[in-house]
Every structure is written in structure tokens, then in C-alpha cells.
Design an enzyme around this catalytic site. Structure first.
Site, PDB file in Angstrom:
ATOM      1  N   ARG A  17       0.781  13.653  51.919  1.00 60.17           N
ATOM      2  CA  ARG A  17       0.017  13.968  53.138  1.00 60.17           C
ATOM      3  C   ARG A  17      -0.920  12.807  53.442  1.00 60.17           C
ATOM      4  O   ARG A  17      -1.166  11.952  52.587  1.00 60.17           O
ATOM      5  CB  ARG A  17      -0.747  15.293  52.993  1.00 60.17           C
ATOM      6  CG  ARG A  17      -1.667  15.355  51.773  1.00 60.17           C
ATOM      7  CD  ARG A  17      -2.397  16.696  51.696  1.00 60.17           C
ATOM      8  NE  ARG A  17      -3.187  16.771  50.469  1.00 60.17           N
ATOM      9  CZ  ARG A  17      -2.790  17.368  49.343  1.00 60.17           C
ATOM     10  NH1 ARG A  17      -1.610  17.951  49.286  1.00 60.17           N
ATOM     11  NH2 ARG A  17      -3.569  17.373  48.274  1.00 60.17           N
ATOM     12  N   ASP A  47      -5.256   8.183  45.228  1.00 63.11           N
ATOM     13  CA  ASP A  47      -5.383   9.580  44.791  1.00 63.11           C
ATOM     14  C   ASP A  47      -4.903   9.736  43.346  1.00 63.11           C
ATOM     15  O   ASP A  47      -4.023   9.008  42.890  1.00 63.11           O
ATOM     16  CB  ASP A  47      -4.559  10.469  45.745  1.00 63.11           C
ATOM     17  CG  ASP A  47      -4.970  11.920  45.665  1.00 63.11           C
ATOM     18  OD1 ASP A  47      -6.015  12.230  45.051  1.00 63.11           O
ATOM     19  OD2 ASP A  47      -4.244  12.769  46.227  1.00 63.11           O
ATOM     20  N   ARG A  92     -16.746  18.583  47.451  1.00 61.37           N
ATOM     21  CA  ARG A  92     -16.563  18.613  45.984  1.00 61.37           C
ATOM     22  C   ARG A  92     -17.858  19.040  45.296  1.00 61.37           C
ATOM     23  O   ARG A  92     -18.916  19.009  45.904  1.00 61.37           O
ATOM     24  CB  ARG A  92     -16.145  17.222  45.500  1.00 61.37           C
ATOM     25  CG  ARG A  92     -14.772  16.871  46.011  1.00 61.37           C
ATOM     26  CD  ARG A  92     -14.206  15.675  45.326  1.00 61.37           C
ATOM     27  NE  ARG A  92     -12.848  15.468  45.807  1.00 61.37           N
ATOM     28  CZ  ARG A  92     -11.951  14.705  45.209  1.00 61.37           C
ATOM     29  NH1 ARG A  92     -12.273  14.046  44.111  1.00 61.37           N
ATOM     30  NH2 ARG A  92     -10.742  14.589  45.713  1.00 61.37           N
ATOM     31  N   ASN A 125      -7.137  10.273  40.523  1.00 63.47           N
ATOM     32  CA  ASN A 125      -8.084   9.900  39.456  1.00 63.47           C
ATOM     33  C   ASN A 125      -8.411  11.093  38.553  1.00 63.47           C
ATOM     34  O   ASN A 125      -8.471  10.962  37.328  1.00 63.47           O
ATOM     35  CB  ASN A 125      -9.409   9.405  40.058  1.00 63.47           C
ATOM     36  CG  ASN A 125      -9.262   8.110  40.821  1.00 63.47           C
ATOM     37  OD1 ASN A 125      -8.219   7.471  40.758  1.00 63.47           O
ATOM     38  ND2 ASN A 125     -10.302   7.721  41.541  1.00 63.47           N
ATOM     39  N   GLY A 126      -8.616  12.256  39.196  1.00 63.90           N
ATOM     40  CA  GLY A 126      -9.006  13.452  38.438  1.00 63.90           C
ATOM     41  C   GLY A 126      -7.893  13.877  37.490  1.00 63.90           C
ATOM     42  O   GLY A 126      -8.134  14.146  36.307  1.00 63.90           O
ATOM     43  N   ARG A 127      -6.658  13.918  38.009  1.00 61.84           N
ATOM     44  CA  ARG A 127      -5.523  14.343  37.169  1.00 61.84           C
ATOM     45  C   ARG A 127      -5.241  13.334  36.065  1.00 61.84           C
ATOM     46  O   ARG A 127      -4.864  13.701  34.952  1.00 61.84           O
ATOM     47  CB  ARG A 127      -4.272  14.554  38.040  1.00 61.84           C
ATOM     48  CG  ARG A 127      -4.289  15.891  38.776  1.00 61.84           C
ATOM     49  CD  ARG A 127      -3.320  15.932  39.907  1.00 61.84           C
ATOM     50  NE  ARG A 127      -3.822  15.175  41.059  1.00 61.84           N
ATOM     51  CZ  ARG A 127      -3.074  14.814  42.094  1.00 61.84           C
ATOM     52  NH1 ARG A 127      -1.781  15.091  42.103  1.00 61.84           N
ATOM     53  NH2 ARG A 127      -3.617  14.162  43.099  1.00 61.84           N
ATOM     54  N   TRP A 128      -5.459  12.055  36.359  1.00 66.51           N
ATOM     55  CA  TRP A 128      -5.262  11.012  35.340  1.00 66.51           C
ATOM     56  C   TRP A 128      -6.226  11.252  34.169  1.00 66.51           C
ATOM     57  O   TRP A 128      -5.834  11.174  32.996  1.00 66.51           O
ATOM     58  CB  TRP A 128      -5.519   9.641  35.976  1.00 66.51           C
ATOM     59  CG  TRP A 128      -5.294   8.454  35.093  1.00 66.51           C
ATOM     60  CD1 TRP A 128      -4.121   7.767  34.947  1.00 66.51           C
ATOM     61  CD2 TRP A 128      -6.258   7.807  34.256  1.00 66.51           C
ATOM     62  NE1 TRP A 128      -4.294   6.721  34.072  1.00 66.51           N
ATOM     63  CE2 TRP A 128      -5.598   6.720  33.634  1.00 66.51           C
ATOM     64  CE3 TRP A 128      -7.601   8.019  33.967  1.00 66.51           C
ATOM     65  CZ2 TRP A 128      -6.238   5.856  32.741  1.00 66.51           C
ATOM     66  CZ3 TRP A 128      -8.240   7.162  33.077  1.00 66.51           C
ATOM     67  CH2 TRP A 128      -7.560   6.109  32.482  1.00 66.51           C
ATOM     68  N   SER A 168      -4.131  13.281  54.783  1.00 62.15           N
ATOM     69  CA  SER A 168      -5.524  13.682  54.509  1.00 62.15           C
ATOM     70  C   SER A 168      -6.528  13.017  55.455  1.00 62.15           C
ATOM     71  O   SER A 168      -7.558  12.498  55.010  1.00 62.15           O
ATOM     72  CB  SER A 168      -5.889  13.421  53.042  1.00 62.15           C
ATOM     73  OG  SER A 168      -5.043  14.141  52.180  1.00 62.15           O
ATOM     74  N   LEU A 216      -8.651 -12.361  52.615  1.00 65.70           N
ATOM     75  CA  LEU A 216      -8.324 -10.946  52.840  1.00 65.70           C
ATOM     76  C   LEU A 216      -9.487 -10.195  53.495  1.00 65.70           C
ATOM     77  O   LEU A 216     -10.639 -10.357  53.081  1.00 65.70           O
ATOM     78  CB  LEU A 216      -8.017 -10.301  51.476  1.00 65.70           C
ATOM     79  CG  LEU A 216      -7.770  -8.798  51.456  1.00 65.70           C
ATOM     80  CD1 LEU A 216      -6.373  -8.483  51.984  1.00 65.70           C
ATOM     81  CD2 LEU A 216      -7.936  -8.245  50.046  1.00 65.70           C
ATOM     82  N   HIS A 271     -12.323   8.246  37.829  1.00 66.33           N
ATOM     83  CA  HIS A 271     -12.864   7.450  38.940  1.00 66.33           C
ATOM     84  C   HIS A 271     -13.236   6.048  38.454  1.00 66.33           C
ATOM     85  O   HIS A 271     -13.004   5.060  39.144  1.00 66.33           O
ATOM     86  CB  HIS A 271     -14.087   8.137  39.552  1.00 66.33           C
ATOM     87  CG  HIS A 271     -13.769   9.436  40.246  1.00 66.33           C
ATOM     88  ND1 HIS A 271     -12.702   9.577  41.105  1.00 66.33           N
ATOM     89  CD2 HIS A 271     -14.372  10.657  40.210  1.00 66.33           C
ATOM     90  CE1 HIS A 271     -12.660  10.825  41.552  1.00 66.33           C
ATOM     91  NE2 HIS A 271     -13.662  11.498  41.021  1.00 66.33           N
ATOM     92  N   SER A 288     -13.576  10.519  51.433  1.00 65.10           N
ATOM     93  CA  SER A 288     -13.282  11.059  52.764  1.00 65.10           C
ATOM     94  C   SER A 288     -14.436  11.904  53.273  1.00 65.10           C
ATOM     95  O   SER A 288     -15.292  12.350  52.489  1.00 65.10           O
ATOM     96  CB  SER A 288     -12.008  11.915  52.715  1.00 65.10           C
ATOM     97  OG  SER A 288     -12.272  13.163  52.108  1.00 65.10           O
TER      98      SER A 288
END
Ligand code: IPE
Ligand code: IPE
Ligand code: MG
Length: 256
Positions: free
Chosen positions: A198, A24, A75, A26-29, A200, A135, A41, A69
Site C-alpha cells: 500500500r 517499513d 502510535r 522496523n518494528g517487525r525486524w 499509506s 543528490l 528504528h 507520516s
């Protein structure tokens, strides 16, 4: 700390087997840099690459990344369609490298809502890497924990309807086999970036006993050191699974 030196210092049996990450921020970054959300993103993809390769080097068994999600369709249409384009590009670009590194890729979530070309790319990537033994990388796309439980319940209900299992005898294990991560260990460590505390709708069943690690870092800044910090924190937690602290200490004494 690099995964190389971290690995040398840590007893591998203490590592979380399954790490799940809510990527979580990416947008604020991007906003903090005066850029459009998509810029965040795209930067987030670099953090995915670093995290996957560090987890693989550390010998983590399963890494599950929350990429989109079931609620993210809410969005703005433009962001959703650019994100879909980004998935297609990244899958095409990264799958060979993942395969070379022995990673087994699986996309979990309701992929039927994706374009046919994206569904085809996903199927091809999963088939290419299906026999890899490194992995296990689950990418959660159009994933929701409630959706996951519901689709499992529907399969179970059909079994009951066919008379294969009497309803009164159903166990948790009967449901578990139908969940997205069936056959894989439960989530030991759940990480969420960007300061939000949270879940989510992520891995609701599988994270029943996960240790929850929240960091202020935005996802695009997450790297190998961030991952080893989270693992070091995890290793210092006392996991009790309903027991008392004294019982756990006694059990650890017996193991020694
Ligand atoms: C996470 O970053 C990526 C996705 C949900 C696809 P966000 O896009 O949620 O970034 P913030 O929370 O708005 O900063
Ligand atoms: C959760 O992040 C989903 C992913 C990381 C893909 P969101 O940013 O969508 O979560 P909320 O809506 O803020 O809880
Ligand atoms: Mg967000």
C-alpha cells in the site's frame, strides 16, 4: 552488485530520476530479534545511511524517504517521542557527512508540529546544504500526501482570491508549484519494504505514474544491493504513460 560495477553496466539515462521509499518494517525486524521496536528504528538509520550513499554514488537525482507520516502520531506516545529524539540525534550526527558528500537535504511535511529545537536543527541542516549539487535528499517527516495537496490547494485558493488567476483557468501546473517537491521530477520508482502493498498516503500526486516495487525485506535489512535490485527491476519495466506498448516500442526505435 556494488553501485560501482552496477554504474559501469547501466546507461545513466535509464536510471530513475526520482526514487521514493516507504521505509517499513522496523518494528517487525526488532520483534523477530526479541527486541523493543526502537531497536528496529535505530537499525533503520544504518539502512538510511547505506541507501543515501548508494543513491548518491549512482547519480540518482532525487531520493525521498518516508520517515514519519502524518498518521504516525497515532502510535503510543513513548514511541513517538523516542522517534523525535532519534531524528534530532541523527540530524546532528549525519548532516556534516551529507554536506561533505554534496547532498542537498530538505525536510518535507508539516514541521510546525515538531519541537522548536528540532525545527531549528532542520532549518540549519537545510541552510548548510542548500547550495549542494549532488543528490537531493527529501526526508518526509509529518508528511501525508493529502496534507501536501491540501496545503497547495490553500495557497492556490489564496491566489484566486487575490484575483491573480481566474478559477476557470487553473491548470495542474498551477497546483504543482505549491507541492512539496515542486521543481523536482515526479517519482519514477516507489519502493516499499516489509511486504506491505500500500501507499499509506505517500506522494499521492507525485507518484501518479511511478513504478511500484514491493519487497519482503524489512527496512533495517535494506542495503546497496537491495537498491540496485529495485533499479534493475525498474529498468526492465515498460512505462507507457497511457500509450500502447506498440507506440512505446516505436518511440524507442526512433531514439536508437
Ligand atoms: C517504519 O517501520 C518506520 C516508521 C513508520 C517510523 P514501522 O515502525 O512501521 O515497522 P512495522 O511496520 O511496525 O514493522
Ligand atoms: C508508513 O509506514 C510511514 C513510514 C514509513 C514513515 P506505516 O507502517 O506507518 O504504514 P501503515 O500504517 O502500516 O500503512
Ligand atoms: Mg509499519
Amino acid at each position: 552488485m556494488s553501485s560501482q560495477s552496477f554504474h559501469q553496466e547501466i546507461d545513466p539515462s535509464l536510471l530513475p530520476k526520482h526514487i521514493a521509499v516507504i521505509m517499513d518494517g522496523n518494528g517487525r525486524w526488532a520483534k523477530a530479534r526479541g527486541k523493543a521496536r526502537m531497536f528496529g528504528h535505530k537499525a533503520g538509520v544504518d539502512a538510511v545511511r547505506k541507501t543515501v550513499s548508494a543513491a548518491n554514488r549512482l547519480g540518482i537525482q532525487v531520493l525521498t524517504l518516508f520517515a514519519f507520516s502524518s498518521e504516525n502520531w497515532r502510535r503510543p506516545e513513548e514511541e513517538v517521542s523516542l522517534l523525535m529524539e532519534l531524528f534530532v540525534t541523527v540530524l546532528g550526527r549525519e548532516v556534516k557527512r551529507l554536506h561533505k558528500n554534496g547532498v542537498k537535504l530538505k525536510v518535507i511535511g508539516d514541521t510546525t508540529r515538531f519541537s522548536q529545537s528540532l525545527q531549528d536543527k532542520i532549518a540549519a541542516a537545510e541552510a548548510l546544504t542548500a547550495n549542494n549539487t549532488g543528490l537531493v535528499l527529501n526526508v518526509a517527516a509529518n508528511y501525508g500526501g493529502q496534507w501536501d495537496i491540501m496545503q497547495a490547494v490553500k495557497k492556490l485558493a489564496a491566489q484566486v482570491e487575490r484575483g491573480e488567476i481566474p478559477a476557470g483557468q487553473l491548470t495542474e501546473g498551477d497546483l504543482q508549484v505549491h507541492l512539496s517537491c515542486s521543481g523536482l521530477p515526479d517519482v519514477d520508482l516507489m519502493i516499499r519494504t516489509s511486504g506491505e502493498c500500500r501507499i499509506s498516503n505517500f506522494m499521492l500526486w507525485q507518484a501518479a505514474y511511478a513504478e511500484l516495487y514491493f519487497t519482503e525485506q524489512f527496512w533495517p535489512d535494506f542495503d546497496e544491493t537491495s537498491l540496485t535490485d529495485a533499479i534493475a527491476w525498474f529498468i526492465n519495466r515498460e512505462r507507457r504513460f497511457g500509450c500502447t506498448g506498440e507506440q512505446i516500442k516505436a518511440m524507442l526505435q526512433v531514439e536508437k
